[in-house]
Motif scaffolding. Structure first.
Motif, PDB file in Angstrom:
ATOM      1  N   UNK A 226       5.782   0.675  -8.976  1.00 12.55           N
ATOM      2  CA  UNK A 226       4.658   0.832  -9.892  1.00 12.55           C
ATOM      3  C   UNK A 226       4.479  -0.452 -10.695  1.00 12.55           C
ATOM      4  N   UNK A 227       3.276  -1.031 -10.643  1.00  8.46           N
ATOM      5  CA  UNK A 227       2.975  -2.259 -11.375  1.00  8.46           C
ATOM      6  C   UNK A 227       2.344  -1.935 -12.726  1.00  8.46           C
ATOM      7  N   UNK A 228       2.887  -2.556 -13.767  1.00 16.79           N
ATOM      8  CA  UNK A 228       2.398  -2.392 -15.135  1.00 16.79           C
ATOM      9  C   UNK A 228       2.098  -3.772 -15.704  1.00 16.79           C
ATOM     10  N   UNK A 229       0.932  -3.937 -16.333  1.00 18.54           N
ATOM     11  CA  UNK A 229       0.607  -5.184 -17.035  1.00 18.54           C
ATOM     12  C   UNK A 229       0.088  -4.848 -18.426  1.00 18.54           C
ATOM     13  N   UNK A 230       0.747  -5.410 -19.438  1.00 15.29           N
ATOM     14  CA  UNK A 230       0.312  -5.246 -20.832  1.00 15.29           C
ATOM     15  C   UNK A 230       0.164  -3.766 -21.211  1.00 15.29           C
ATOM     16  N   UNK A 231       1.129  -2.960 -20.783  1.00 13.11           N
ATOM     17  CA  UNK A 231       1.132  -1.552 -21.133  1.00 13.11           C
ATOM     18  C   UNK A 231       0.128  -0.695 -20.400  1.00 13.11           C
ATOM     19  N   UNK A 232      -0.431  -1.215 -19.293  1.00  9.67           N
ATOM     20  CA  UNK A 232      -1.435  -0.462 -18.533  1.00  9.67           C
ATOM     21  C   UNK A 232      -1.014  -0.335 -17.076  1.00  9.67           C
ATOM     22  N   UNK A 233      -1.218   0.845 -16.514  1.00 18.19           N
ATOM     23  CA  UNK A 233      -0.930   1.078 -15.106  1.00 18.19           C
ATOM     24  C   UNK A 233      -1.919   0.301 -14.236  1.00 18.19           C
ATOM     25  N   UNK A 234      -1.385  -0.468 -13.280  1.00 20.11           N
ATOM     26  CA  UNK A 234      -2.222  -1.296 -12.405  1.00 20.11           C
ATOM     27  C   UNK A 234      -2.344  -0.695 -11.014  1.00 20.11           C
ATOM     28  N   UNK A 235      -1.242  -0.351 -10.413  1.00 17.83           N
ATOM     29  CA  UNK A 235      -1.270   0.165  -9.052  1.00 17.83           C
ATOM     30  C   UNK A 235       0.112   0.584  -8.602  1.00 17.83           C
ATOM     31  N   UNK A 236       0.154   1.184  -7.431  1.00 17.74           N
ATOM     32  CA  UNK A 236       1.419   1.695  -6.906  1.00 17.74           C
ATOM     33  C   UNK A 236       1.395   1.647  -5.386  1.00 17.74           C
ATOM     34  N   UNK A 237       2.551   1.435  -4.799  1.00 15.44           N
ATOM     35  CA  UNK A 237       2.702   1.598  -3.361  1.00 15.44           C
ATOM     36  C   UNK A 237       4.095   2.137  -3.082  1.00 15.44           C
ATOM     37  N   UNK A 238       4.312   2.583  -1.875  1.00 13.25           N
ATOM     38  CA  UNK A 238       5.615   3.101  -1.500  1.00 13.25           C
ATOM     39  C   UNK A 238       6.337   2.139  -0.582  1.00 13.25           C
ATOM     40  N   UNK A 239       7.658   2.268  -0.559  1.00 11.83           N
ATOM     41  CA  UNK A 239       8.475   1.511   0.391  1.00 11.83           C
ATOM     42  C   UNK A 239       9.431   2.489   1.079  1.00 11.83           C
ATOM     43  N   UNK A 240       9.661   2.250   2.354  1.00  6.81           N
ATOM     44  CA  UNK A 240      10.528   3.127   3.139  1.00  6.81           C
ATOM     45  C   UNK A 240      11.610   2.300   3.814  1.00  6.81           C
ATOM     46  N   UNK A 241      12.844   2.787   3.723  1.00  9.53           N
ATOM     47  CA  UNK A 241      13.961   2.092   4.360  1.00  9.53           C
ATOM     48  C   UNK A 241      13.766   2.061   5.870  1.00  9.53           C
ATOM     49  N   UNK A 242      14.235   0.993   6.487  1.00 11.18           N
ATOM     50  CA  UNK A 242      14.064   0.840   7.927  1.00 11.18           C
ATOM     51  C   UNK A 242      15.270   1.318   8.706  1.00 11.18           C
ATOM     52  N   UNK A 243      15.032   2.036   9.790  1.00  9.25           N
ATOM     53  CA  UNK A 243      16.113   2.468  10.671  1.00  9.25           C
ATOM     54  C   UNK A 243      17.150   3.303   9.960  1.00  9.25           C
ATOM     55  N   UNK A 244      18.416   2.935  10.128  1.00  6.74           N
ATOM     56  CA  UNK A 244      19.515   3.675   9.510  1.00  6.74           C
ATOM     57  C   UNK A 244      19.876   3.131   8.128  1.00  6.74           C
ATOM     58  N   UNK A 245      19.172   2.083   7.685  1.00  6.13           N
ATOM     59  CA  UNK A 245      19.458   1.492   6.385  1.00  6.13           C
ATOM     60  C   UNK A 245      18.989   2.426   5.274  1.00  6.13           C
ATOM     61  N   UNK A 246      19.619   2.334   4.116  1.00  5.56           N
ATOM     62  CA  UNK A 246      19.254   3.174   2.973  1.00  5.56           C
ATOM     63  C   UNK A 246      18.491   2.391   1.905  1.00  5.56           C
ATOM     64  N   UNK A 247      18.366   1.083   2.102  1.00  3.34           N
ATOM     65  CA  UNK A 247      17.667   0.228   1.136  1.00  3.34           C
ATOM     66  C   UNK A 247      16.190   0.130   1.490  1.00  3.34           C
ATOM     67  N   UNK A 248      15.336   0.231   0.477  1.00  3.80           N
ATOM     68  CA  UNK A 248      13.896   0.191   0.719  1.00  3.80           C
ATOM     69  C   UNK A 248      13.311  -1.213   0.604  1.00  3.80           C
ATOM     70  N   UNK A 249      14.106  -2.169   0.118  1.00  2.00           N
ATOM     71  CA  UNK A 249      13.589  -3.524  -0.066  1.00  2.00           C
ATOM     72  C   UNK A 249      13.037  -4.091   1.234  1.00  2.00           C
ATOM     73  N   UNK A 250      11.867  -4.719   1.161  1.00  2.00           N
ATOM     74  CA  UNK A 250      11.252  -5.315   2.350  1.00  2.00           C
ATOM     75  C   UNK A 250      12.166  -6.379   2.946  1.00  2.00           C
ATOM     76  N   UNK A 251      12.867  -7.130   2.073  1.00  2.00           N
ATOM     77  CA  UNK A 251      13.780  -8.173   2.552  1.00  2.00           C
ATOM     78  C   UNK A 251      14.985  -7.588   3.272  1.00  2.00           C
ATOM     79  N   UNK A 252      15.199  -6.283   3.119  1.00  2.00           N
ATOM     80  CA  UNK A 252      16.319  -5.616   3.794  1.00  2.00           C
ATOM     81  C   UNK A 252      15.849  -4.773   4.972  1.00  2.00           C
TER      82      UNK A 252
END
Length: 298
Positions: free
Chosen positions: A189-215
């Motif tokens: 969730x992105x917040x700027x100056x106390x205001x909601x900007x936008x949101x997206x989801x991330x999903x872990x890949x394969x058998x990994x449990x980390x959602x980070x895109x770099x992982x």
């Protein structure tokens, strides 16, 4: 004319985002000097000089580059923040660079987080006690990002194998979190100056449990519930960040949303993500320009 400095990441469409920010600032009579990488700066008698720009003469410094931060840059960032308004302010940015300090502050302000514990590096007996109680836990470098260094510990044997490696790293302490029973997805969730900007989801890949895109995680469109947005707004307010990306997951065992991390440099949607419908970049740019405009008005 007001004059600000910018140091912004250039990969993943960051250069195009920077140009939009510069153009919209110019429309408001604000000149922007770009490429102010403090790694290339030096200080002489109270003046920080970076690529020919005297940083203390700026009306504001906007630092937005996570991937190229060094200790030298952070050192100068802290000194500059005492003289010139910075976004994010250094105190909040430094706080959220430390996972323990962030989680500790959030918990003490009523923001739910993963259960966490911190112990001295020589207190291996207590670390083993944590393992017996939790069954599964995650070791986290307090200053890491992008999922780097996260290690899931799911048995006493894994912990015993990990301990010599951690000791070789000469750590002062161990920070661990209880492994959360969740569906391998999160909300950013992105917040700027106390205001909601936008949101997206991330999903872990394969058998990994980390959602980070770099992982190996992937990004998908996701509409947040009101409870998710309110939690993100509260986390940003508690940490004091003007710009924040709040990672939230649903703890199935506790049946509640929890804040996993608060990021002081949440990336804009890259061109490939914009193609699938992530369309909050312009709103985020406008809000950042509004924030700079407000903070630089005499």
């Amino acid at each position: 004319m007001r004059r600000i400095g910018i140091w912004m990441y250039q990969n993943g469409g960051g250069d195009l985002i920077e140009k939009k920010i510069v153009d919209r600032l110019k429309e408001r009579g604000i000149e922007a000097v770009t490429g102010l990488n403090l790694r290339q700066a030096y200080v002489e008698n109270g003046t920080t000089i970076c690529n020919g720009t005297k940083m203390e003469e700026l009306d504001l410094f906007f630092s937005y580059n996570a991937g190229e931060q060094t200790q030298y840059q952070m050192f100068l960032y802290e000194a500059l923040d005492r003289v010139v308004p910075c976004i994010n302010n250094f105190r909040s940015f430094a706080l959220t660079e430390d996972k323990f300090q962030t989680a500790h502050l959030l918990r003490n302000n009523g923001v739910p987080t993963a259960d966490f514990r911190l112990c001295h590096r020589d207190d291996s007996a207590r670390l083993r006690q944590f393992m017996r109680e939790w069954k599964q836990m995650v070791y986290k470098p307090t200053d890491g990002w992008g999922g780097v260094g996260l290690t899931k510990i799911d048995s006493q044997e894994t912990l015993d194998m990990l301990m010599p490696f951690l000791n070789q790293m000469d750590l002062r302490f161990f920070y661990v979190e209880k492994f959360i029973d969740y569906d391998n997805t999160d909300y950013r969730v992105d917040i700027v100056d106390g205001e909601y900007i936008g949101c997206y989801g991330r999903k872990a890949g394969g058998s990994d449990w980390r959602t980070n895109v770099t992982s190996g995680g992937s990004v998908f469109l996701r509409e947040p519930e009101d409870a998710v947005v309110e939690l993100a707004l509260k986390a940003a307010k508690v940490t004091g960040l003007e710009i924040a990306g709040v990672d939230i997951i649903y703890d199935r065992s506790k049946e509640e949303y929890i804040v996993l991390e608060v990021n002081g440099i949440p990336a804009f949607a890259i061109p490939e993500q914009e193609k699938i419908g992530l369309d909050f970049n312009d709103k985020k740019i406008d809000k950042i320009v509004d924030l700079i405009d407000r903070k630089t008005k005499k």
